[in-house]
Design an enzyme around this catalytic site. Structure first.
Site, short mmCIF file in Angstrom:
data_model
loop_
_atom_site.label_atom_id
_atom_site.label_comp_id
_atom_site.label_asym_id
_atom_site.label_seq_id
_atom_site.Cartn_x
_atom_site.Cartn_y
_atom_site.Cartn_z
N SER A 159 0.83 -1.20 0.00
CA SER A 159 0.00 0.00 0.00
C SER A 159 0.86 1.25 0.00
O SER A 159 1.99 1.25 0.53
CB SER A 159 -0.90 0.00 1.25
OG SER A 159 -1.51 1.25 1.45
N TYR A 184 -1.60 0.42 9.92
CA TYR A 184 -1.75 -0.31 8.67
C TYR A 184 -0.52 -0.13 7.78
O TYR A 184 0.02 -1.10 7.24
CB TYR A 184 -3.00 0.19 7.94
CG TYR A 184 -3.26 -0.44 6.60
CD1 TYR A 184 -3.80 -1.71 6.49
CD2 TYR A 184 -3.00 0.27 5.42
CE1 TYR A 184 -4.06 -2.29 5.26
CE2 TYR A 184 -3.27 -0.29 4.18
CZ TYR A 184 -3.79 -1.56 4.11
OH TYR A 184 -4.05 -2.12 2.87
#
Length: 325
Positions: free
Chosen positions: A124, A148
């Site tokens: 990501s 995250y």
């Protein structure tokens, strides 16, 4: 026979990838296995569906025991959920990935070094943190500002190290925010980027929780499938020891997203977007990168849309056979 394993094969991208592989196989003799906690009825075809959680080591060991040649690792707790539940995020997004890599290492050693699968890991752009330049280039350092992002960065480093040791042949692809996503909103902090496009196109109101000057980096689900397929078959030697790539996409503001929607669908559709500020989401999104210069990925043949209008049109073509409401 080429054995393909999609971990997270029940999710949106996993299902689109499985359908793409069914329509256009990577090779003439392939067998696709999907692993996830559940699957929708009448989903994408596959030779086998395995139900299980990636945090369960016995499930992962069973999947690797089949010696898949290509493994797409798509499964994760999404950004908003990982931020809300610290332990769940680290256990699912990082620790489970470590155990997954260990299972491959064991299979490699048990085979006398003959088993060495291609592993494509979906990372990501959340691995980066500000302050940001106008465009993030391929040399910009990792400095995540969310749990995250930290979890994804950890997995990238582990995958590179296991590749360096020769246990597997891995690549981490840093996906842009995938938009416009079909289906219902999820707990990802980025979910609204799709929602403010998808819901109005289907005749529903959508909440906009951030200011319209927020800029972000996007690609369509169709582009994501293309990224995954290309990563599974390309020559990874040019990557050297740096096995992570920033992928191409479209940088635009929320205002530019809305302008693109207006050009395609008109003012009445845009009027269904309702501003409602959410400080928590705004804070998370404020820490994300906004624009990239993905020169390595482009040179290696990765492709994405070049405008947000194109991204909206991909959604309409793929998800709205009856047209805009």
């Amino acid at each position: 026979m080429s054995r393909i394993l999609i971990i997270g094969g029940g999710g949106m991208v996993g299902q689109k990838l499985a359908q793409s592989l069914a329509d256009t196989p990577l090779n003439s003799d392939q067998s696709v296995t999907l692993l996830d906690i559940g699957f929708a009825e009448n989903g994408a075809p596959a030779a086998q569906r395995m139900r299980g959680n990636i945090t369960d080591q016995t499930v992962v060991d069973s999947a690797i025991a089949a010696r898949p040649d290509v493994i797409f690792h798509l499964a994760a707790i999404v950004s908003g959920e990982a931020e809300q539940d610290f332990d769940l995020g680290w256990n699912t997004n990082m620790l489970a990935f470590w155990h997954f890599l260990q299972a491959i290492q064991k299979a490699h050693l048990d085979s006398g070094g003959q088993y060495r699968p291609r592993v494509v890991f979906t990372s990501s752009i959340a691995v980066f943190g500000g302050p940001y330049p106008d465009q993030i280039d391929d040399r910009f350092p990792l400095a995540p500002l969310t749990s995250y992002g930290a979890q994804k960065a950890s997995c990238e480093l582990m995958l590179s190290d296991f590749s360096r040791k020769g246990y597997l042949d891995g690549i981490s692809i840093r996906l842009p925010t995938i938009c416009v996503r079909p289906g219902k909103a999820n707990l990802a902090a980025s979910s609204f980027f799709s929602g403010i496009m998808r819901e109005p196109l289907h005749g529903k109101e959508a909440i906009l929780p951030v200011d319209t000057d927020v800029r972000h980096w996007h690609a369509s689900p169709r582009a994501a499938v293309g990224f995954l397929r290309h990563a599974a078959t390309m020559n990874l030697d040019p990557l050297g020891t740096n096995r992570a790539l920033n992928l191409p996409g479209v940088s635009c503001t929320v205002a530019e997203q809305i302008d693109a929607l207006r050009k395609i669908a008109g003012d009445a559709v845009v009027a269904r977007i309702k501003p409602k500020p959410d400080a928590k989401i705004a804070k998370i999104v404020d820490g994300w990168p906004r624009n990239f210069a993905p020169e390595r990925a482009l040179a290696l043949g990765f492709k994405a849309e070049t405008s947000f209008e194109e991204i909206i049109n991909v959604y309409i073509e793929d998800e709205m056979p009856d047209g805009i409401r």
